[in-house]
Design a protein around this motif. Structure first.
Motif, mmCIF file in Angstrom:
data_model
loop_
_atom_site.group_PDB
_atom_site.id
_atom_site.type_symbol
_atom_site.label_atom_id
_atom_site.label_comp_id
_atom_site.label_asym_id
_atom_site.label_seq_id
_atom_site.Cartn_x
_atom_site.Cartn_y
_atom_site.Cartn_z
ATOM 1 N N MET A 5 -25.344 -12.181 -2.062
ATOM 2 C CA MET A 5 -23.943 -11.384 -2.022
ATOM 3 C C MET A 5 -23.040 -12.675 -2.402
ATOM 4 S SD MET A 5 -24.190 -8.156 -1.632
ATOM 5 C CE MET A 5 -22.818 -7.474 -0.877
ATOM 6 N N LEU A 6 -21.753 -12.088 -3.109
ATOM 7 C CA LEU A 6 -20.808 -13.058 -3.515
ATOM 8 C C LEU A 6 -19.677 -12.650 -2.595
ATOM 9 C CD1 LEU A 6 -20.265 -15.205 -5.818
ATOM 10 C CD2 LEU A 6 -18.957 -12.972 -6.799
ATOM 11 N N THR A 7 -18.776 -13.743 -2.101
ATOM 12 C CA THR A 7 -17.920 -13.212 -1.326
ATOM 13 C C THR A 7 -16.359 -13.817 -2.076
ATOM 14 O OG1 THR A 7 -18.847 -13.208 0.818
ATOM 15 C CG2 THR A 7 -16.356 -13.497 0.870
ATOM 16 N N ALA A 8 -15.195 -12.952 -2.200
ATOM 17 C CA ALA A 8 -14.182 -13.683 -2.529
ATOM 18 C C ALA A 8 -12.813 -12.911 -1.730
ATOM 19 C CB ALA A 8 -13.831 -12.814 -4.093
ATOM 20 N N PHE A 9 -11.958 -13.776 -1.556
ATOM 21 C CA PHE A 9 -10.741 -13.657 -0.822
ATOM 22 C C PHE A 9 -9.776 -13.340 -2.032
ATOM 23 C CE2 PHE A 9 -13.595 -15.741 2.003
ATOM 24 C CZ PHE A 9 -13.539 -15.078 3.264
ATOM 25 N N VAL A 10 -8.853 -12.108 -1.723
ATOM 26 C CA VAL A 10 -8.012 -11.910 -2.860
ATOM 27 C C VAL A 10 -6.809 -11.815 -2.007
ATOM 28 C CG1 VAL A 10 -7.102 -10.107 -4.530
ATOM 29 C CG2 VAL A 10 -9.589 -10.270 -4.010
ATOM 30 N N LEU A 11 -5.792 -12.828 -2.587
ATOM 31 C CA LEU A 11 -4.396 -12.802 -2.017
ATOM 32 C C LEU A 11 -3.551 -12.016 -2.803
ATOM 33 C CD1 LEU A 11 -5.977 -15.704 -1.049
ATOM 34 C CD2 LEU A 11 -3.831 -16.775 -1.056
ATOM 35 N N ILE A 12 -3.016 -10.987 -2.077
ATOM 36 C CA ILE A 12 -2.039 -9.739 -2.800
ATOM 37 C C ILE A 12 -0.740 -10.157 -2.282
ATOM 38 C CG2 ILE A 12 -1.983 -7.475 -2.952
ATOM 39 C CD1 ILE A 12 -4.893 -7.262 -1.996
ATOM 40 N N THR A 13 0.234 -10.097 -3.173
ATOM 41 C CA THR A 13 1.726 -9.982 -3.098
ATOM 42 C C THR A 13 2.033 -8.715 -3.420
ATOM 43 O OG1 THR A 13 2.146 -12.165 -3.904
ATOM 44 C CG2 THR A 13 3.964 -10.800 -3.984
ATOM 45 N N ALA A 14 2.611 -7.797 -2.332
ATOM 46 C CA ALA A 14 2.872 -6.450 -2.656
ATOM 47 C C ALA A 14 4.261 -6.026 -2.664
ATOM 48 C CB ALA A 14 2.062 -5.692 -1.267
ATOM 49 N N ASP A 15 4.406 -4.792 -2.859
ATOM 50 C CA ASP A 15 6.254 -4.233 -2.874
ATOM 51 C C ASP A 15 6.103 -4.179 -1.341
ATOM 52 O OD1 ASP A 15 8.295 -2.826 -2.379
ATOM 53 O OD2 ASP A 15 7.610 -1.124 -3.654
ATOM 54 N N VAL A 16 7.441 -4.890 -0.955
ATOM 55 C CA VAL A 16 7.593 -4.847 0.692
ATOM 56 C C VAL A 16 7.768 -3.619 1.139
ATOM 57 C CG1 VAL A 16 9.865 -5.309 0.510
ATOM 58 C CG2 VAL A 16 9.103 -6.197 2.410
ATOM 59 N N HIS A 17 8.039 -2.679 0.511
ATOM 60 C CA HIS A 17 8.196 -1.261 1.186
ATOM 61 C C HIS A 17 7.239 -0.256 1.227
ATOM 62 C CE1 HIS A 17 12.702 -2.227 0.735
ATOM 63 N NE2 HIS A 17 12.413 -2.324 -0.509
ATOM 64 N N SER A 18 5.949 -0.793 0.587
ATOM 65 C CA SER A 18 4.813 0.008 0.503
ATOM 66 C C SER A 18 3.462 -1.001 1.219
ATOM 67 C CB SER A 18 4.369 0.573 -0.567
ATOM 68 O OG SER A 18 4.187 -0.531 -1.624
ATOM 69 N N ILE A 19 3.887 -1.818 1.985
ATOM 70 C CA ILE A 19 2.566 -2.738 2.532
ATOM 71 C C ILE A 19 1.570 -1.993 3.208
ATOM 72 C CG2 ILE A 19 2.055 -4.567 3.939
ATOM 73 C CD1 ILE A 19 4.491 -6.139 2.813
ATOM 74 N N PRO A 20 1.890 -1.237 4.239
ATOM 75 C CA PRO A 20 0.727 -0.425 4.806
ATOM 76 C C PRO A 20 0.002 0.360 4.047
ATOM 77 C CG PRO A 20 2.895 -0.331 6.016
ATOM 78 C CD PRO A 20 3.117 -1.020 4.707
ATOM 79 N N GLU A 21 0.773 1.345 2.955
ATOM 80 C CA GLU A 21 0.005 2.104 2.042
ATOM 81 C C GLU A 21 -0.853 1.349 1.146
ATOM 82 O OE1 GLU A 21 3.744 3.862 3.649
ATOM 83 O OE2 GLU A 21 3.217 2.192 2.689
ATOM 84 N N THR A 22 -0.441 0.319 0.638
ATOM 85 C CA THR A 22 -1.151 -0.652 -0.210
ATOM 86 C C THR A 22 -2.447 -1.246 0.389
ATOM 87 O OG1 THR A 22 0.791 -1.265 -1.469
ATOM 88 C CG2 THR A 22 -0.920 -2.567 -2.139
ATOM 89 N N ALA A 23 -1.960 -1.733 1.704
ATOM 90 C CA ALA A 23 -3.204 -2.107 2.528
ATOM 91 C C ALA A 23 -4.400 -1.240 2.599
ATOM 92 C CB ALA A 23 -2.757 -2.563 3.757
ATOM 93 N N GLN A 24 -3.950 0.054 2.944
ATOM 94 C CA GLN A 24 -5.027 1.181 3.082
ATOM 95 C C GLN A 24 -5.722 1.554 1.657
ATOM 96 O OE1 GLN A 24 -5.979 2.631 6.078
ATOM 97 N NE2 GLN A 24 -7.569 3.055 4.555
ATOM 98 N N ASP A 25 -4.881 1.432 0.514
ATOM 99 C CA ASP A 25 -5.434 1.789 -0.787
ATOM 100 C C ASP A 25 -6.302 0.553 -1.161
ATOM 101 O OD1 ASP A 25 -3.874 4.174 -1.062
ATOM 102 O OD2 ASP A 25 -2.292 2.888 -2.320
ATOM 103 N N VAL A 26 -5.928 -0.525 -0.888
ATOM 104 C CA VAL A 26 -7.004 -1.651 -1.213
ATOM 105 C C VAL A 26 -8.307 -1.368 -0.300
ATOM 106 C CG1 VAL A 26 -7.359 -4.107 -0.845
ATOM 107 C CG2 VAL A 26 -5.304 -3.140 -1.941
ATOM 108 N N ALA A 27 -8.263 -1.001 0.785
ATOM 109 C CA ALA A 27 -9.215 -1.152 2.007
ATOM 110 C C ALA A 27 -10.174 0.286 1.508
ATOM 111 C CB ALA A 27 -8.830 -0.935 3.180
ATOM 112 N N ASP A 28 -9.862 1.194 0.914
ATOM 113 C CA ASP A 28 -10.483 2.276 0.190
ATOM 114 C C ASP A 28 -11.384 1.805 -0.997
ATOM 115 O OD1 ASP A 28 -9.650 3.851 2.356
ATOM 116 O OD2 ASP A 28 -7.966 4.645 1.051
ATOM 117 N N ILE A 29 -11.047 0.715 -1.555
ATOM 118 C CA ILE A 29 -11.870 0.079 -2.794
ATOM 119 C C ILE A 29 -13.247 -0.126 -2.367
ATOM 120 C CG2 ILE A 29 -12.133 -1.242 -4.618
ATOM 121 C CD1 ILE A 29 -8.999 -1.246 -4.616
ATOM 122 N N ASP A 30 -14.235 0.395 -3.092
ATOM 123 C CA ASP A 30 -15.849 -0.036 -2.826
ATOM 124 C C ASP A 30 -15.537 -1.480 -3.129
ATOM 125 O OD1 ASP A 30 -16.672 2.443 -2.047
ATOM 126 O OD2 ASP A 30 -17.172 2.950 -4.015
ATOM 127 N N GLY A 31 -16.454 -2.209 -2.269
ATOM 128 C CA GLY A 31 -16.622 -3.592 -2.376
ATOM 129 C C GLY A 31 -15.540 -4.324 -1.497
#
Length: 91
Positions: A1-27
């Motif tokens: 298995m390969l592990t990667a860390f993705v550092l994400i700059t997000a729209d400050v007004h949608s950080i919680p929603e963006t975090a959940q959308d990212v968490a819902d992605i397979d992998g």
């Protein structure tokens, strides 16, 4: 298995929603909101580099709240006892 860390700059007004959308992605196994230079850090665990490209390029980068990403591939993982042993000098 390969592990990667993705550092994400997000729209400050949608950080919680963006975090959940990212968490819902397979992998994606974990997503952290954080202080500092980036807004979110996602841990990705997949089989190969091609899947990292799929998750980051075709999924995370295309989410509406994601402004920019930087990806770091992990070579090795250390547990706390292994870390201490690595720094011990002939004790």
């Amino acid at each position: 298995m390969l592990t990667a860390f993705v550092l994400i700059t997000a729209d400050v007004h949608s950080i919680p929603e963006t975090a959940q959308d990212v968490a819902d992605i397979d992998g994606v196994t974990e997503v952290y909101s954080c202080a500092g230079d980036v807004d979110l850090i996602a841990k990705v665990r997949v089989r190969d580099h091609e899947q990292v490209a799929e998750v980051v390029t075709n999924r995370i980068n295309r989410l509406p709240g994601v402004a920019r990403t930087t990806t770091h591939i992990a070579f090795r993982s250390y547990a706390s006892s292994e870390t201490e042993a690595g720094f011990s000098v002939g004790e």
